[in-house]
Design a protein around this motif. Structure first.
Motif, PDB file in Angstrom:
ATOM      1  N   GLY A  29      46.112  42.215  31.874  1.00 43.34           N
ATOM      2  CA  GLY A  29      46.364  40.795  31.615  1.00 43.34           C
ATOM      3  C   GLY A  29      46.001  40.283  30.253  1.00 43.34           C
ATOM      4  N   GLU A  30      45.587  41.166  29.331  1.00 43.01           N
ATOM      5  CA  GLU A  30      45.237  40.701  27.984  1.00 43.01           C
ATOM      6  C   GLU A  30      46.478  40.193  27.251  1.00 43.01           C
ATOM      7  N   THR A  31      46.275  39.160  26.455  1.00 42.01           N
ATOM      8  CA  THR A  31      47.399  38.585  25.707  1.00 42.01           C
ATOM      9  C   THR A  31      47.138  38.516  24.204  1.00 42.01           C
ATOM     10  N   GLU A  32      45.897  38.696  23.765  1.00 39.89           N
ATOM     11  CA  GLU A  32      45.582  38.597  22.341  1.00 39.89           C
ATOM     12  C   GLU A  32      44.877  39.881  21.902  1.00 39.89           C
ATOM     13  N   PHE A  33      45.394  40.486  20.824  1.00 42.17           N
ATOM     14  CA  PHE A  33      44.908  41.785  20.379  1.00 42.17           C
ATOM     15  C   PHE A  33      44.497  41.710  18.908  1.00 42.17           C
ATOM     16  N   HIS A  34      43.275  42.147  18.593  1.00 39.79           N
ATOM     17  CA  HIS A  34      42.780  42.227  17.224  1.00 39.79           C
ATOM     18  C   HIS A  34      42.541  43.710  16.935  1.00 39.79           C
ATOM     19  N   LEU A  55      52.419  37.271  23.841  1.00 35.00           N
ATOM     20  CA  LEU A  55      51.444  38.208  23.298  1.00 35.00           C
ATOM     21  C   LEU A  55      51.249  37.943  21.805  1.00 35.00           C
ATOM     22  N   LYS A  56      50.031  38.172  21.306  1.00 33.32           N
ATOM     23  CA  LYS A  56      49.753  37.947  19.897  1.00 33.32           C
ATOM     24  C   LYS A  56      48.896  39.094  19.368  1.00 33.32           C
ATOM     25  N   PHE A  57      49.330  39.656  18.228  1.00 31.48           N
ATOM     26  CA  PHE A  57      48.629  40.771  17.608  1.00 31.48           C
ATOM     27  C   PHE A  57      48.148  40.362  16.218  1.00 31.48           C
ATOM     28  N   TYR A  58      46.897  40.662  15.910  1.00 26.35           N
ATOM     29  CA  TYR A  58      46.358  40.532  14.564  1.00 26.35           C
ATOM     30  C   TYR A  58      45.989  41.949  14.114  1.00 26.35           C
ATOM     31  N   ILE A  59      46.619  42.423  13.036  1.00 26.40           N
ATOM     32  CA  ILE A  59      46.487  43.829  12.659  1.00 26.40           C
ATOM     33  C   ILE A  59      46.082  43.947  11.193  1.00 26.40           C
ATOM     34  N   LYS A  60      45.180  44.895  10.943  1.00 23.78           N
ATOM     35  CA  LYS A  60      44.831  45.283   9.580  1.00 23.78           C
ATOM     36  C   LYS A  60      45.095  46.774   9.428  1.00 23.78           C
ATOM     37  N   ASN A  61      45.576  47.179   8.223  1.00 22.72           N
ATOM     38  CA  ASN A  61      45.784  48.596   7.879  1.00 22.72           C
ATOM     39  C   ASN A  61      46.774  49.285   8.815  1.00 22.72           C
ATOM     40  N   ALA A  62      47.864  48.608   9.123  1.00 25.82           N
ATOM     41  CA  ALA A  62      48.858  49.196  10.028  1.00 25.82           C
ATOM     42  C   ALA A  62      49.678  50.265   9.331  1.00 25.82           C
ATOM     43  N   GLY A  63      50.249  51.183  10.145  1.00 30.44           N
ATOM     44  CA  GLY A  63      51.116  52.229   9.617  1.00 30.44           C
ATOM     45  C   GLY A  63      52.583  51.874   9.756  1.00 30.44           C
ATOM     46  N   GLN A  64      53.413  52.885   9.897  1.00 32.25           N
ATOM     47  CA  GLN A  64      54.865  52.667   9.966  1.00 32.25           C
ATOM     48  C   GLN A  64      55.259  51.987  11.278  1.00 32.25           C
ATOM     49  N   ARG A  65      56.446  51.398  11.210  1.00 30.37           N
ATOM     50  CA  ARG A  65      57.121  50.836  12.372  1.00 30.37           C
ATOM     51  C   ARG A  65      56.288  49.770  13.100  1.00 30.37           C
ATOM     52  N   VAL A  66      55.592  48.923  12.364  1.00 30.68           N
ATOM     53  CA  VAL A  66      54.936  47.780  13.000  1.00 30.68           C
ATOM     54  C   VAL A  66      56.006  46.920  13.674  1.00 30.68           C
ATOM     55  N   GLY A  67      55.815  46.627  14.957  1.00 31.84           N
ATOM     56  CA  GLY A  67      56.761  45.764  15.667  1.00 31.84           C
ATOM     57  C   GLY A  67      58.120  46.384  15.894  1.00 31.84           C
ATOM     58  N   SER A  68      58.212  47.703  15.873  1.00 28.89           N
ATOM     59  CA  SER A  68      59.515  48.311  16.132  1.00 28.89           C
ATOM     60  C   SER A  68      59.931  48.015  17.572  1.00 28.89           C
ATOM     61  N   MET A  69      61.182  47.603  17.740  1.00 26.51           N
ATOM     62  CA  MET A  69      61.742  47.227  19.044  1.00 26.51           C
ATOM     63  C   MET A  69      60.947  46.095  19.697  1.00 26.51           C
ATOM     64  N   GLY A  73      58.600  36.820  22.780  1.00 29.70           N
ATOM     65  CA  GLY A  73      57.302  36.488  23.315  1.00 29.70           C
ATOM     66  C   GLY A  73      56.153  37.193  22.616  1.00 29.70           C
ATOM     67  N   THR A  74      56.463  38.094  21.694  1.00 33.00           N
ATOM     68  CA  THR A  74      55.425  38.801  20.950  1.00 33.00           C
ATOM     69  C   THR A  74      55.368  38.277  19.515  1.00 33.00           C
ATOM     70  N   GLU A  75      54.165  37.969  19.034  1.00 34.24           N
ATOM     71  CA  GLU A  75      53.962  37.588  17.636  1.00 34.24           C
ATOM     72  C   GLU A  75      52.975  38.568  17.015  1.00 34.24           C
ATOM     73  N   ILE A  76      53.327  39.087  15.822  1.00 35.53           N
ATOM     74  CA  ILE A  76      52.493  40.060  15.130  1.00 35.53           C
ATOM     75  C   ILE A  76      52.162  39.502  13.746  1.00 35.53           C
ATOM     76  N   ILE A  77      50.876  39.466  13.408  1.00 31.36           N
ATOM     77  CA  ILE A  77      50.431  39.000  12.097  1.00 31.36           C
ATOM     78  C   ILE A  77      49.653  40.138  11.450  1.00 31.36           C
ATOM     79  N   VAL A  78      50.136  40.591  10.295  1.00 27.96           N
ATOM     80  CA  VAL A  78      49.525  41.718   9.604  1.00 27.96           C
ATOM     81  C   VAL A  78      48.894  41.227   8.308  1.00 27.96           C
ATOM     82  N   GLU A  79      47.608  41.478   8.161  1.00 28.32           N
ATOM     83  CA  GLU A  79      46.928  41.172   6.911  1.00 28.32           C
ATOM     84  C   GLU A  79      47.197  42.300   5.915  1.00 28.32           C
ATOM     85  N   GLY A  80      47.641  41.929   4.722  1.00 31.03           N
ATOM     86  CA  GLY A  80      47.923  42.942   3.708  1.00 31.03           C
ATOM     87  C   GLY A  80      49.299  43.539   3.862  1.00 31.03           C
TER      88      GLY A  80
END
Length: 769
Positions: A29-34, A55-69, A73-80
């Motif tokens: 049931g989690e909806t927020e991911f750091h 769903l909401k994602f906060y990501i640092k230092n991500a690799g390839q294909r962030v948010g692929s497919m 309802g999903t929001e992704i925020i990448v720092e850097g």
């Protein structure tokens, strides 16, 4: 909130392990991911919450294909910054990269939004596309993009702001928009090397400016650069790239494709040894077997929400359709095919689950389905034209038993109801207060059952010997004795407790059970509320209703009891019953002179033959409602429930008995609710509660979900005149002519009831030998 750091000392978590951890958290049931990533791939991809929450994602230092497919309802925020393939095949997510985007950002994006707060690399935006069933994808870049950007773009919108890009000859890189056939690219600054054979560059018009101006704040705010608004909104610095129309594109020499393939190419075609090629050139718009999709008229395939929620499966949308057509008597008779108690249950004591999910509630308020049952009081159905010669016994004259008797008599069987009480009707007669269920209504509907040919034998107590006699003298037996044994928990002092069912039966028989001035009712279901009302009617000065959980009674029943002055307490756990009242587990004394319990009832099945198994004190029938050869059951003997549940079960038992007697086959009811997205409520005007007509005139508000209301909209809207309306034995029918239909889907899009559906054309074509 789910937080994770993927570096533990010198150990780096693998991509697979990280994704598994995310999926496990999501399932819980989690909806927020750091996420403190370390170059792992595919973070925030095709995920959905089990309850549909965003769903909401906060990501640092991500690799390839962030948010692929990525899904809606999903929001992704990448720092850097990130590496390649950001938002690859984005299917609806919102992806924000506050730094650079890397190569192939937004590659193949089909929906959703991708914001990049820096630069995007080679082939960014390539193969973007737009399925007209969904919102077009959007791709915004603050600075510039690399070469081959927007290659073979087929749809969507791209915006390249050109900030901090004066050092580049082109903010779109080299060879941008090659092969572009759809969509639009807005850019600010210099741009060269754009494919002239596929595209053209234009200045902005007012609609372009309105779009960019309306979205600019959202984009800049997302990438934390709101201070650049004034600099980026000098629209004189902007242009747009759009694809050339077919007529504008350079043409090659006119060649007859058929002649080329049959005369200049390999004779018989290059695959002639395995294929039967008719050499037809299929146009973008075509009819017949080469249509991509075909319309299907699915009238009545799905249950309307009212029918789906009703455990008696009454198709109220059909009743409203008949009223709309002026077939008043037929509309009132229709309900009798499903229940003999439209006034007593549907129109009086039923919670009307049919109205809870009525599609009309998304417009204003539900169609008045419950009250519609009151209009069937005088309706009659014809008796069976021929008798089958079969005799069926019904043991128990409550809602389930009488419904089974009604249905079996209609099918031509001789039916006898054996009832232990002096009157048939079960709890409707014996327990439910007359204030909720008028005696006149119930008597009239029971008389209608008798007029159908059902014989009543009252005052008959059935034990094992009597049951054996009944079974031997009938071709089939239905056990529907209900649940009349009040449940009592053996607390200390429980012998002081009055059984709620006995209390209500006494009141309905005209008796006046003795009670004190202060009454405690254990159980806050509908029976508990009936007990409370009865206690006040007998002179109680104060009634306290207690329960271990939130009261399960209908809201209107709770409101009525509170209006009389009752107090409702929960959660309250009883420890002991004394002559002063109830002592709770916490040691509190709730004062009361009389304690009445109404926490449910169990069936008395002491007469059941040996060898028939019981489960938790109830019968456990097979899927055809049988518990032994020729013995069937329905209602509270299987599972205590509401009257409408008993009516539905009684009807199913009757159909099963009819099949057992060789008159038909039996298949348990399986209903599928029409998907909500197939219903078009935009055609219906909102009304105020004061404008709602009487129930028998409420047909204009009924949307007729899943059932054709014969509005002619598809007929009048078809651009090819491919639809035909005919009247058959079962009413109106619409058909589509495949030789005229082009599969455009207008019929499905305009149908307010969701009757038309577009399916993939499955007509086979002769191709392989």
């Amino acid at each position: 909130m789910f937080k994770i750091n993927t570096i533990d000392g010198n150990n780096r978590m693998s991509t697979q392990d990280l994704l598994e951890r995310i999926n496990m958290a999501l399932a819980q049931g989690e909806t927020e991911f750091h996420i403190e990533a370390a170059g792992q791939h595919d973070i925030g991809g095709p995920l959905w919450h089990p309850e549909g929450k965003p769903l909401k994602f906060y990501i640092k230092n991500a690799g390839q294909r962030v948010g692929s497919m990525c899904l809606p309802g999903t929001e992704i925020i990448v720092e850097g910054s990130v590496s390649a393939d950001v938002g690859w095949l984005n299917a609806g997510g919102r992806i924000v990269i506050k730094g650079d985007g890397g190569d192939t950002t937004a590659h193949c994006a089909a929906a959703g939004t991708i914001y990049v707060g820096g630069r995007a690399g080679t082939r960014s935006g390539s193969l973007m596309k737009h399925d007209p069933y969904y919102e077009a994808p959007e791709f915004w870049v603050l600075k510039n993009v690399g070469s081959f950007a927007f290659e073979f773009m087929g749809g969507g919108t791209a915006v390249v702001c050109g900030y901090d890009s004066e050092q580049f000859e082109s903010v779109l890189g080299d060879r941008a928009c090659t092969g572009m056939v759809g969509g639009i690219v807005y850019f600010r600054g210099a741009a060269g090397g754009i494919s002239a054979k596929d595209t053209k560059i234009l200045t902005l018009d007012s609609e372009d400016i309105a779009y960019l101006d309306g979205k600019m704040d959202d984009f800049l705010g997302a990438v934390d650069r709101s201070e650049l608004r004034n600099e980026l909104t000098d629209w004189r610095q902007w242009q747009k790239v759009v694809p050339l129309a077919y007529e504008e594109r350079p043409k090659k020499a006119n060649t007859n494709i058929r002649d080329f393939r049959t005369e200049q190419w390999v004779p018989g075609s290059i695959f002639g040894d395995v294929c039967e090629d008719d050499f037809a050139v299929i146009g973008a718009i075509t009819t017949g077997k080469y249509r991509r999709r075909v319309p299907v008229w699915e009238n009545g395939k799905y249950s309307a929400p009212c029918e789906f929620n009703c455990t008696a499966s009454i198709p109220s949308q059909q009743r409203f359709n008949l009223l709309r057509d002026g077939k008043i008597d037929e509309a009132y008779r229709l309900v009798l095919k499903y229940t003999p108690f439209p006034g007593s249950v549907c129109g009086a004591v039923c919670p009307n689950l049919c109205m809870d999910d009525c599609t009309r509630k998304t417009v204003d308020i539900s169609a008045q389905i419950g009250k519609l049952g009151q209009y069937s009081g005088q309706a009659e159905l014809p008796k069976a034209e021929a008798k089958t010669g079969k005799h069926v016994a019904i043991i128990g004259g409550g809602a389930a038993g009488l419904t089974a008797a009604w249905q079996l008599a209609r099918l031509g069987h001789e039916v006898t109801v054996f009832e232990a009480d002096e009157k048939v009707g079960g709890k409707m007669e014996q327990v439910i207060p007359r204030s909720r269920l008028p005696q006149q209504t119930l008597s009239r509907e029971i008389a209608r059952i008798a007029e159908m040919g059902v014989a009543f034998k009252t005052g008959v107590s059935v034990d094992k010997a009597k049951f054996a006699t009944i079974k031997d003298s009938h071709d089939a037996v239905v056990i529907a004795t209900g649940a009349h044994v009040t449940k009592v928990i053996p607390w200390p002092g429980h012998e002081r407790i009055v059984k709620g069912l006995d209390f209500l039966k006494a009141i309905n028989q005209g008796q006046k059970p003795a009670i004190g001035k202060r009454v405690i009712v254990i159980g806050c279901g509908n029976s508990g509320m009936d007990v409370a009302v009865g206690a006040y009617g007998l002179g109680a000065e104060q009634v306290t209703c207690i329960d271990v959980q939130r009261p399960a009674a209908f809201e209107q029943e709770i409101a009525h009891v509170k209006a009389l002055g009752a107090e409702i307490l929960w959660p309250v756990f009883t420890k002991e019953v004394t002559d002063e009242g109830i002592i709770t587990q916490e040691g509190q004394l709730i004062k009361g002179d009389t304690v009445i319990i109404a926490i449910g009832e169990a069936p008395d099945l002491s007469f059941i033959p040996e060898g028939i198994a019981l489960e938790r004190g109830c019968l456990k029938p097979d899927s055809d409602n049988s518990i032994a050869a020729g013995i069937f059951t329905a209602g509270d003997t299987v599972r205590p429930g509401r009257l409408v549940d008993a009516i539905g079960a009684g009807r199913q038992a009757a159909l099963a008995v009819n099949a057992y007697l060789g008159q038909s086959s039996f298949t348990p009811v399986e209903k599928t609710k029409i998907p909500a997205n197939r219903i078009s409520t935009a055609y219906f005007k909102k009304c105020h509660s004061c404008d709602v007509p009487e129930a028998n005139s409420d047909y204009s508000r009924c949307i007729s979900c899943g059932t054709c209301r014969d509005c002619h909209m598809c007929l009048k809207s078809c651009p090819e005149n491919a639809i035909t309306r005919t009247m058959g034995e079962n009413g109106v029918e619409y058909t589509s002519d495949p030789d005229k239909c082009i599969g455009c889907g207008i019929c499905a899009g305009i149908c307010p009831c969701g009757v038309w559906n577009m399916e993939t054309n499955a007509e086979p074509t002769a191709f392989y030998r």
